[in-house]
Design a protein around this motif. Structure first.
Motif, PDB file in Angstrom:
ATOM      1  N   LEU A 131       0.836  -1.211   0.000  1.00  0.00           N
ATOM      2  CA  LEU A 131       0.000   0.000   0.000  1.00  0.00           C
ATOM      3  C   LEU A 131       0.862   1.250   0.000  1.00  0.00           C
ATOM      4  O   LEU A 131       0.567   2.224  -0.696  1.00  0.00           O
ATOM      5  CB  LEU A 131      -0.926  -0.008   1.206  1.00  0.00           C
ATOM      6  N   MET A 132       1.933   1.236   0.772  1.00  0.00           N
ATOM      7  CA  MET A 132       2.850   2.374   0.751  1.00  0.00           C
ATOM      8  C   MET A 132       3.456   2.560  -0.638  1.00  0.00           C
ATOM      9  O   MET A 132       3.520   3.672  -1.176  1.00  0.00           O
ATOM     10  CB  MET A 132       3.959   2.177   1.783  1.00  0.00           C
ATOM     11  N   PHE A 133       3.888   1.448  -1.242  1.00  0.00           N
ATOM     12  CA  PHE A 133       4.521   1.530  -2.560  1.00  0.00           C
ATOM     13  C   PHE A 133       3.517   1.827  -3.675  1.00  0.00           C
ATOM     14  O   PHE A 133       3.919   2.100  -4.810  1.00  0.00           O
ATOM     15  CB  PHE A 133       5.301   0.243  -2.862  1.00  0.00           C
ATOM     16  N   THR A 134       2.215   1.773  -3.358  1.00  0.00           N
ATOM     17  CA  THR A 134       1.223   2.212  -4.336  1.00  0.00           C
ATOM     18  C   THR A 134       1.464   3.661  -4.732  1.00  0.00           C
ATOM     19  O   THR A 134       1.250   4.053  -5.881  1.00  0.00           O
ATOM     20  CB  THR A 134      -0.199   2.057  -3.760  1.00  0.00           C
ATOM     21  N   GLY A 135       1.942   4.464  -3.775  1.00  0.00           N
ATOM     22  CA  GLY A 135       2.278   5.852  -4.099  1.00  0.00           C
ATOM     23  C   GLY A 135       3.357   5.945  -5.152  1.00  0.00           C
ATOM     24  O   GLY A 135       3.315   6.811  -6.035  1.00  0.00           O
ATOM     25  N   LEU A 136       4.334   5.027  -5.075  1.00  0.00           N
ATOM     26  CA  LEU A 136       5.408   5.026  -6.068  1.00  0.00           C
ATOM     27  C   LEU A 136       4.895   4.611  -7.439  1.00  0.00           C
ATOM     28  O   LEU A 136       5.285   5.190  -8.468  1.00  0.00           O
ATOM     29  CB  LEU A 136       6.520   4.080  -5.605  1.00  0.00           C
ATOM     30  N   THR A 137       4.000   3.628  -7.477  1.00  0.00           N
ATOM     31  CA  THR A 137       3.457   3.203  -8.770  1.00  0.00           C
ATOM     32  C   THR A 137       2.575   4.296  -9.371  1.00  0.00           C
ATOM     33  O   THR A 137       2.619   4.541 -10.579  1.00  0.00           O
ATOM     34  CB  THR A 137       2.651   1.902  -8.627  1.00  0.00           C
ATOM     35  N   LEU A 138       1.781   4.960  -8.532  1.00  0.00           N
ATOM     36  CA  LEU A 138       0.937   6.050  -9.041  1.00  0.00           C
ATOM     37  C   LEU A 138       1.772   7.229  -9.526  1.00  0.00           C
ATOM     38  O   LEU A 138       1.351   7.980 -10.393  1.00  0.00           O
ATOM     39  CB  LEU A 138      -0.047   6.505  -7.964  1.00  0.00           C
ATOM     40  N   ALA A 139       2.976   7.364  -8.959  1.00  0.00           N
ATOM     41  CA  ALA A 139       3.870   8.412  -9.449  1.00  0.00           C
ATOM     42  C   ALA A 139       4.210   8.181 -10.917  1.00  0.00           C
ATOM     43  O   ALA A 139       4.294   9.127 -11.711  1.00  0.00           O
ATOM     44  CB  ALA A 139       5.143   8.450  -8.607  1.00  0.00           C
ATOM     45  N   ASN A 140       4.391   6.902 -11.283  1.00  0.00           N
ATOM     46  CA  ASN A 140       4.692   6.580 -12.679  1.00  0.00           C
ATOM     47  C   ASN A 140       3.460   6.704 -13.572  1.00  0.00           C
ATOM     48  O   ASN A 140       3.567   7.059 -14.745  1.00  0.00           O
ATOM     49  CB  ASN A 140       5.262   5.160 -12.769  1.00  0.00           C
ATOM     50  N   LEU A 248       2.051  -1.765 -13.189  1.00  0.00           N
ATOM     51  CA  LEU A 248       2.826  -1.620 -11.958  1.00  0.00           C
ATOM     52  C   LEU A 248       1.918  -1.563 -10.739  1.00  0.00           C
ATOM     53  O   LEU A 248       2.190  -2.178  -9.704  1.00  0.00           O
ATOM     54  CB  LEU A 248       3.674  -0.340 -12.012  1.00  0.00           C
ATOM     55  N   THR A 249       0.827  -0.803 -10.864  1.00  0.00           N
ATOM     56  CA  THR A 249      -0.102  -0.637  -9.745  1.00  0.00           C
ATOM     57  C   THR A 249      -0.758  -1.964  -9.376  1.00  0.00           C
ATOM     58  O   THR A 249      -0.839  -2.329  -8.196  1.00  0.00           O
ATOM     59  CB  THR A 249      -1.175   0.405 -10.091  1.00  0.00           C
ATOM     60  N   VAL A 250      -1.228  -2.684 -10.377  1.00  0.00           N
ATOM     61  CA  VAL A 250      -1.849  -3.987 -10.135  1.00  0.00           C
ATOM     62  C   VAL A 250      -0.830  -4.952  -9.521  1.00  0.00           C
ATOM     63  O   VAL A 250      -1.131  -5.687  -8.570  1.00  0.00           O
ATOM     64  CB  VAL A 250      -2.417  -4.574 -11.443  1.00  0.00           C
ATOM     65  N   TRP A 298       4.146  -7.330 -18.164  1.00  0.00           N
ATOM     66  CA  TRP A 298       5.526  -7.082 -17.729  1.00  0.00           C
ATOM     67  C   TRP A 298       5.539  -6.065 -16.584  1.00  0.00           C
ATOM     68  O   TRP A 298       6.221  -6.268 -15.567  1.00  0.00           O
ATOM     69  CB  TRP A 298       6.343  -6.594 -18.917  1.00  0.00           C
ATOM     70  N   GLY A 299       4.790  -4.969 -16.737  1.00  0.00           N
ATOM     71  CA  GLY A 299       4.704  -3.979 -15.674  1.00  0.00           C
ATOM     72  C   GLY A 299       4.155  -4.575 -14.390  1.00  0.00           C
ATOM     73  O   GLY A 299       4.648  -4.285 -13.285  1.00  0.00           O
TER      74      GLY A 299
END
Length: 385
Positions: A131-140, A248-250, A298-299
């Motif tokens: 959940l924290m890293f969701t922020g990183l994926t949404l950044a992309n 990435l998000t999924v 791949w993502g």
């Protein structure tokens, strides 16, 4: 999403945006500061190097600081670094500002991962990290394209002003939402560095480097691949990259759920799937629809490995989880730089763009071998603290 995890995700969104948005702004930065494109590109490399080198230094500096205070201090560095980027009068100051910003990156994700895992029940730790890293994926998915569009429309400095604003919002969210007292271990430098003697910890760090190198050996050059090999227009490439970001998000969410179940087995499965999907992409990249499907998958796989790797590094370095988790972020960034270098070396040696997925296959296969070796050690060695 619990509010403390949401606050961490907002901060992750800002940090992820500032790391990658510079790639879309390189021509604007180069033109405004009167430097070459390769010189502007060093702003990307310097950031990755800043994360790799700065992460353990900063993690040790804040090792005995209360976790909330440490995270607030790190987001303060992030705000300062982006503010300096926005007002930088020249290339040298912008370079220094990028390095300052990078210093908070690895330590924030490293400490934040440990804090996120500690805020939930033991059987949901990997999901909390995801959940924290969701922020990183949404950044992309959102931050980078929107930041690039803003910079191209009204100037690259506006993007860094906007990211500074996101940093302030994240600081407010962290101040309001994080518990004032978060459980932590008192650290000693001797004990912290002892983890580097732990073969299991080194295996996970090596896997992170190889897995990240597998991604960036091909993804660094994905735009010319999609334009010159697949035949997409520049506008269509943007949409394909958005599809990759959705993957990435999924993948981050999927990786979190499966890592709570069986982290090592899920990691091995994801790595084997990456070997397969890159092998498939070497064929499907020549047709638009098959290429789009493959890129989404791949993502998804590329970020599905992040939660299990973070979980493993925390579990296998229980005496120094913050430093180990932070080093893992440095390992990812070292892999970024290594992958881009390997892909560039292949192209420089005369290999066609269409051959780059095989570089990714080779490095992913190395990650599979290292994970298998780690499993065999796991059966013979005690989990070190």
């Amino acid at each position: 999403m619990p509010l403390p995890l949401l606050a961490l995700a907002v901060a992750a969104f800002g940090i992820g945006t500032t790391e990658f948005v510079i790639m879309g702004l390189l021509p604007d930065v180069a033109r405004d500061l009167s430097v070459s494109i390769p010189a502007a590109g060093m702003l990307v490399s310097a950031y990755a190097l800043g994360v790799t080198i700065g992460a353990p230094i900063v993690a040790i500096a804040v090792a005995n600081m209360p976790r909330k205070k440490a995270l607030m201090s790190l987001i303060g560095i992030f705000i300062l670094g982006n503010l300096l980027c926005a007002i930088a009068p020249g290339y040298a100051v912008l370079m220094a500002a990028r390095i300052v910003t990078a210093f908070c990156h690895g330590a924030f994700f490293g400490i934040g991962s440990v804090v996120a895992a500690g805020l939930v029940a033991p059987n949901r730790r990997a999901q909390a990290i995801a959940l924290m890293f969701t922020g990183l994926t949404l950044a992309n998915v959102l931050g980078v394209p929107l930041g690039t569009a803003l910079g191209q429309a009204v100037g690259w400095r506006a993007t860094f002003w906007a990211v500074t604003g996101i940093g302030v919002l994240a600081a407010v969210a962290l101040a309001l939402c994080l518990p004032s007292k978060i459980d932590m271990q008192k650290a000693s430098l001797v004990r912290e560095f002892t983890l580097l003697k732990n073969a299991q910890v080194l295996m996970v760090l090596g896997t992170s480097v190889l897995a990240s190198a597998s991604l960036f050996s091909t993804f660094t050059y994905i735009t010319p691949i999609l334009e010159d090999v697949t035949g997409f227009t520049p506008h269509a490439v943007t949409m394909v990259l958005l599809l990759f970001g959705l993957g990435l998000t999924v993948g981050s969410t999927l990786g979190g759920k499966l890592a709570d179940w069986r982290p090592v087995h899920s990691l091995m499965s994801f790595l084997l799937a990456i070997v397969a999907i890159l092998s498939i992409f070497a064929v499907t990249m020549r047709s638009e629809i098959p290429a789009m499907i493959t890129i989404f998958l791949w993502g998804m796989l590329a970020f599905a490995i992040v939660p299990p790797l973070q979980m493993l590094i925390v579990d296998r370095a229980s005496s120094a989880p913050n430093l180990a988790s932070t080093l893992n972020q440095g390992a990812f960034n070292l892999g970024n730089a290594t992958g881009a270098w390997l892909g560039g070396m292949a192209i420089g040696a005369g290999a066609p763009l269409a051959s780059l997925p095989w570089v990714g296959v080779a490095t992913a296969a190395g990650a599979v071998a290292l994970t298998w070796w780690s499993v065999s050690l796991d059966r013979r060695l005690p989990v070190a603290g």
